[in-house]
Design an enzyme around this catalytic site. Sequence first.
Site, PDB file in Angstrom:
ATOM      1  N   SER A   1       0.820  -1.222   0.000  1.00  0.00           N
ATOM      2  CA  SER A   1       0.000   0.000   0.000  1.00  0.00           C
ATOM      3  C   SER A   1       0.853   1.272   0.000  1.00  0.00           C
ATOM      4  O   SER A   1       1.818   1.396   0.751  1.00  0.00           O
ATOM      5  CB  SER A   1      -0.920   0.017   1.225  1.00  0.00           C
TER       6      SER A   1
ATOM      7  N   LYS B   1     -13.923  -3.816   1.911  1.00  0.00           N
ATOM      8  CA  LYS B   1     -14.765  -2.628   1.687  1.00  0.00           C
ATOM      9  C   LYS B   1     -16.251  -2.893   1.963  1.00  0.00           C
ATOM     10  O   LYS B   1     -16.969  -2.008   2.417  1.00  0.00           O
ATOM     11  CB  LYS B   1     -14.566  -2.090   0.268  1.00  0.00           C
TER      12      LYS B   1
ATOM     13  N   MET C   1      -7.970   2.022 -13.786  1.00  0.00           N
ATOM     14  CA  MET C   1      -7.853   2.301 -12.345  1.00  0.00           C
ATOM     15  C   MET C   1      -6.609   1.652 -11.741  1.00  0.00           C
ATOM     16  O   MET C   1      -6.120   2.070 -10.700  1.00  0.00           O
ATOM     17  CB  MET C   1      -9.087   1.767 -11.611  1.00  0.00           C
TER      18      MET C   1
END
Length: 272
Positions: free
Chosen positions: A15, A66, A215
């Site tokens: 990340s 999520k 993306m």
Amino acid sequence: MPDLYAVIGNPISHSKSPLIHAEFSKQTDQNMRYEAILAPPDGFSVAVEAFRKFGGRGMNVTIPFKLEACKISTRLTERAAAAQAVNTLALDNDEILGENTDGIGLVRDIVSNLDFIITGKRVLLMGAGGAASGALLPLLEHQPKMLTIANRTKQKAIELQQRFAEYNFVIPADYADLAGHEFDIVINATSASLNGKLPSLPPCIFAAESLAYDMMYGSGPTPFLQFARQQGAVHLSDGIGMLVEQAAESFLLWRGLRPETGPVIAMLRSET
Ligand code: NDP
């Protein structure tokens, strides 16, 4: 004591969020610390609760949590409710506020950084997973001429279109349905690029002066961006700008300040 924030996911070591938020806090002179938390697949809510008890003020949430983040939120923003997915939590003693900044990050990158107008354009959104679902409301708010959602499993595109039925210019499709149609903005919100794959797109879908947006980000152009270039798309972008813009929206929610994204995007680009 600095205010505590974190990104939580599994895996998490790749990340870039800790780096991005460190730059934002330096830039805006905030007394905060931002770390990465690896949660076991069945340990998301326990990890969030432990972080909150430890004084954590906010979290970014990434794959695969999520949807679970949406479920544990005690209140959802309009965008998170529309997306049915949460990538940002604001924590306090009696509330977990769930927000989704992915879609607004995408739209800000397209409109503000890439200088592309969405209004009145023919938009193709590929994919019907969490990222596509988060992108829909922010894209629709810009009133494209039409927005086609294409997915390998067409039923999921239909379900997504039905959730946004009040926008009568949304069309569900599979890839074969796209033959003979042209688009001004083509957004890859599938995870195909992660595996070096390309959705089975027909040729000739890119209109003159079109934008192809993936993306996904990483070193070198993705299979989708390579295909788009061969097919004559003039403007190509990966998802680095979206990544930084969605982080800036989370930072704004937590700290009430909008950091400058340009220098951070440039820094990340120079590293890839
Ligand atoms: P999901 O797992 O929720 O959805 C995956 C989607 O990809 C589904 O629609 C699936 O179709 C489709 N898909 C997978 N493989 C293929 C293939 N070979 N051909 C065609 N379609 C395929 O993933 P997310 O929505 O969470 O993430 C999608 C992408 O967006 C990822 O690459 C992720 O890294 C990126 N992303 C980037 C962000 C950024 O800030 N730049 C933020 C969030 C996500 P089906 O339904 O048929 O299985």
